[in-house]
Design an enzyme around this catalytic site. Structure first.
Site, PDB file in Angstrom:
ATOM      1  N   THR A 134      -3.570   7.027 -11.729  1.00 30.61           N
ATOM      2  CA  THR A 134      -3.299   6.091 -10.393  1.00 30.61           C
ATOM      3  C   THR A 134      -3.326   4.688 -10.662  1.00 30.61           C
ATOM      4  O   THR A 134      -4.530   4.199 -11.354  1.00 30.61           O
ATOM      5  CB  THR A 134      -2.650   6.725  -9.124  1.00 30.61           C
ATOM      6  N   CYS A 135      -2.578   3.747  -9.841  1.00 30.77           N
ATOM      7  CA  CYS A 135      -3.133   2.625  -9.712  1.00 30.77           C
ATOM      8  C   CYS A 135      -3.545   2.261  -8.246  1.00 30.77           C
ATOM      9  O   CYS A 135      -3.621   1.518  -7.661  1.00 30.77           O
ATOM     10  CB  CYS A 135      -2.303   1.295 -10.129  1.00 30.77           C
ATOM     11  N   SER A 136      -4.580   3.655  -7.865  1.00 24.52           N
ATOM     12  CA  SER A 136      -4.250   3.607  -6.179  1.00 24.52           C
ATOM     13  C   SER A 136      -5.761   3.415  -5.936  1.00 24.52           C
ATOM     14  O   SER A 136      -6.906   3.931  -6.767  1.00 24.52           O
ATOM     15  CB  SER A 136      -3.564   3.784  -5.563  1.00 24.52           C
ATOM     16  N   GLY A 174      -4.440  -1.158  -5.845  1.00 28.65           N
ATOM     17  CA  GLY A 174      -5.253  -1.115  -6.184  1.00 28.65           C
ATOM     18  C   GLY A 174      -5.442  -2.731  -6.760  1.00 28.65           C
ATOM     19  O   GLY A 174      -5.921  -3.708  -7.464  1.00 28.65           O
ATOM     20  N   ALA A 225       0.654   2.110  -5.743  1.00 30.73           N
ATOM     21  CA  ALA A 225      -0.411   0.274  -6.147  1.00 30.73           C
ATOM     22  C   ALA A 225      -0.991  -0.459  -5.131  1.00 30.73           C
ATOM     23  O   ALA A 225      -1.153  -1.614  -5.412  1.00 30.73           O
ATOM     24  CB  ALA A 225       0.946  -0.530  -6.647  1.00 30.73           C
TER      25      ALA A 225
END
Length: 715
Positions: free
Chosen positions: A434-436, A376, A374
């Site tokens: 993903t939120c990376s 980002g 997470a």
């Protein structure tokens, strides 16, 4: 002074306070500018969370000690507002942990004050809130339950408030910072800055309402619809550029929206946009009856969003990893409130399910939303709580970066899930989200499986497909140049990563027409459009109906045409009959006494198209032709009109002459002569012609003159 108890000793007390705290709206205080402190139970729960995730320094640098053997349990909180408040307070204290410890040492609060080591986490949590209130006392409600340990720590902080304020001032001077916020690492400050201006995203639950109805309701409540996120201010909202069911609001409206009936009745769901892009990416890859697998049961709002998007299809949505019975009941209750009825829960983890599992034989798309760092996300607390993520990540994110060891652990789990998804033989597409912002969790996980063919398997390997989300600006196009959809974190949106993997085409097989039509129907491309089979069938029926008309089906214009033809039918007549005399007398009076009867002129060869049109007459015309034919050698020249549109060559109509000129045994009422075409374009296209309502072509060339227009009694 009574001895302080540890956090673990107060677990039962904390649990008893949950029902009381559910009725409070304390999470609104900071949003509304009210900073009056929290109830005792909030401090206790936040201290328990801080104890589990605090940063432990090396022994040589350790000045403040925690009881590392103490691992208090976190009570279950059903109220989302209470849960956010507790984790927000713990995460804020975690970001300022080093500064708060320095204040305790410089003010001689630690270790001079007789506070138990078990209460060190509680001291830091309350100290953060105390300095945030400018060392002013908190407002305590008379109905608030009292926790002795909280009151004891609060009393110690109040007695040392002058020393604590002085230590804080020296810390700011040392770091040349106007406020304590500026002492934080730059990455953390940028994250907080983005979080303050980041719009609030919410998707509309189309199972309960529609985007149009929500828009009308918001406007009736005083909201104004604007064109883009840059114009959001006050009571305003706008539509998202990528997802048609997502709305944006100013972040200051979070408390107001949480209390609105739209949100409380699950008609509008507040969720980060990065998680809304993944379901929309899956939807465009599906056919009408394709099933889907979502690998992470923690992303419950993403599951519900995917369910609403495929509600019109015959698809089922399988969710893996629902282990406990309590979790199953919670998910079922949530989905029932949202109106989702096409979700099937599977208790096994995704990696434990066999690729040939009979339940998943109709699955064609897998949505892979693994646990990620997470990194980002601008507001990690909100994101992790919504996604039921790993709260220990807050320890890494509080410092603005994730350690290499943590990244390695996450990427290994992500790669294992993706490799397992590739093994499903009937799956045709995988969406990895993903939120990376780290390549270790994104590109480096996806690239190893591209083009890789499993041993002993006949299915085609996967390839990377272009983004299926509309790109709205040059920056997005640049980010998608390598076929990955990457959105960098900004003040308008959180960062996310999406990769779409599809099977390579089988060179020995071809896609059937049925599959193409089914996929087009699933995407809504056939709305108002007939299928090929239906259209061909209708054209065939129409052709049969036109070519074989029934006698009783003619009416209107056809009846008049038939009546006219019957009047013109007797062409082989005796010149001495009264009918001929009347006809020739009338003609002579109109054309003059010197007019001669012209010789019979044969019709030259006409183009093939005209011949086919003239010869293709109806059964009525053929029947009339047989009845009117005579047994002698003299035949009449007949043209039977048909009630269809025809194109004929230009003709000249000449009338009969006076009755004094004898005829050779018969008279012709009309003579036709074909003069040919004077222009280069082939028949029937000519620049100087036009077509009447019956399709008869008339010439408008100046050299041709028609003295009298033929009467048309059938019109």
């Amino acid at each position: 002074m009574p001895r302080s108890k540890g956090e673990a000793d107060y677990s039962s007390e904390i649990s008893s306070e949950i029902s009381y705290l559910d009725e409070l709206t304390i999470s609104h205080r900071r949003h509304l500018g009210e900073n009056d402190g929290y109830p005792d139970a909030i401090y206790m729960i936040s201290a328990s969370i801080f104890q589990n995730i605090h940063n432990e320094k090396p022994l040589s640098r350790r000045l403040v000690h925690y009881n590392n053997d103490l691992k208090p349990s976190i009570p279950q909180m059903k109220d989302d507002k209470l849960q956010r408040s507790v984790y927000d307070l713990a995460f804020s204290a975690l970001k300022y942990q080093e500064i708060l410890e320095e204040i305790l040492i410089n003010s001689s609060f630690y270790p001079s004050e007789s506070v138990s080591v078990d209460s060190t986490s509680l001291v830091l949590v309350m100290l953060y809130d105390y300095q945030n209130r400018k060392f002013l006392p908190r407002n305590i409600s008379d109905t608030e339950a009292v926790i002795p340990e909280v009151r004891e720590v609060e009393k110690c902080l109040w007695n040392c408030k002058t020393k604590l304020a002085a230590a804080l001032a020296r810390c700011r001077i040392k770091n040349d910072a106007v406020s304590i916020h500026l002492i934080l690492p730059e990455s953390v400050r940028n994250q907080e800055k983005r979080a303050c201006s980041l719009p609030l995203y919410a998707w509309v639950n189309v199972l309960k309402t529609s985007v149009e109805d929500v828009t009308s309701l918001l406007e009736s409540k005083g909201f104004t619809k604007v064109k883009c996120a840059g114009e959001l201010e006050g009571l305003s909202f706008c539509e998202d550029r990528h997802c048609q069911d997502v709305l944006l609001f100013p972040t200051q409206l979070t408390p107001k929206l949480n209390d609105m009936e739209l949100v409380t009745s699950h008609k509008m769901i507040i969720q980060d946009k990065g998680r809304s892009l993944a379901p929309h990416s899956v939807k465009v890859l599906m056919n009408m009856d394709d099933d889907i697998v979502i690998t992470n049961a923690g992303s419950r709002l993403t599951i519900a969003h995917m369910s609403t998007l495929i509600n019109q299809n015959l698809s089922k949505l399988y969710v893996c990893g629902v282990k406990s019975e309590m979790e199953q009941n919670d998910l079922k209750n949530l989905f029932e409130k949202m109106g989702c009825k096409n979700i099937k829960l599977i208790p096994q983890r995704f990696t434990d399910i066999e690729p040939i599992d009979p339940r998943l034989q109709k699955v064609k798309v897998i949505l892979l939303v693994p646990q990620c760092s997470a990194s980002g996300v601008s507001n990690p607390v909100e994101f992790i709580l919504n996604e039921r993520g790993d709260t220990t990540l807050l320890q890494e994110l509080s410092q603005g970066k994730v350690s290499e060891q943590k990244l390695k652990s996450l990427s290994q789990k992500q790669a294992a899930e993706l490799m397992h998804a590739v093994r499903f033989p009937k799956v045709q597409a995988i969406v990895y989200s993903t939120c990376s912002i780290y390549p270790e969790e994104n590109e480096e996980v996806v690239k190893p499986v591209l083009g890789r063919k499993l041993e002993g398997s006949k299915v085609q390997p996967y390839r990377l497909s272009a983004p299926v989300i509309p790109l709205c600006c040059p920056a997005e196009i640049t980010c998608a140049s390598d076929k990955f959809l990457k959105i960098e974190p900004s003040e308008q949106v959180n960062g996310c990563f999406i990769a779409v993997l599809t099977r390579e085409r089988d060179p020995s097989g071809a896609v059937s027409v049925k599959d193409v039509l089914a996929r087009a129907a699933a995407k809504g491309l056939l709305d108002g459009v007939e299928t090929v089979k239906t259209r061909k069938k209708q054209e065939k029926q129409k052709k049969i109906k036109i070519s074989t008309p029934k006698l009783g089906s003619f009416s209107g214009t056809q009846s008049k045409i038939t009546e006219f033809l019957n009047e013109q039918k007797p062409v082989t007549l005796n010149t001495n009959s009264p009918g001929i005399q009347t006809l020739t007398g009338t003609t002579a009076s109109r054309t003059g006494s010197n007019t001669k009867i012209p010789q019979r002129i044969s019709i030259p060869a006409l183009p093939n198209k005209v011949k086919r049109n003239i010869s293709n007459v109806s059964s009525i015309g053929k029947l009339s032709s047989r009845k009117s034919s005579t047994s002698g050698s003299k035949q009449e020249l007949k043209l039977v009109l048909k009630p269809i549109e025809m194109l004929l060559p230009p003709v000249t109509i000449r009338y009969l002459s006076t009755p004094q000129i004898p005829s050779n045994g018969y008279n012709q009422p009309y003579l036709f002569q074909y003069h040919g075409l004077s222009s280069h374009p082939p028949f029937p296209y000519s620049r100087n012609t036009f077509v009447t309502s019956l399709g008869v072509k008339k010439q408008r060339d100046q050299g041709m003159f028609i003295p009298r227009r033929q009467p048309r009694p059938w019109l």
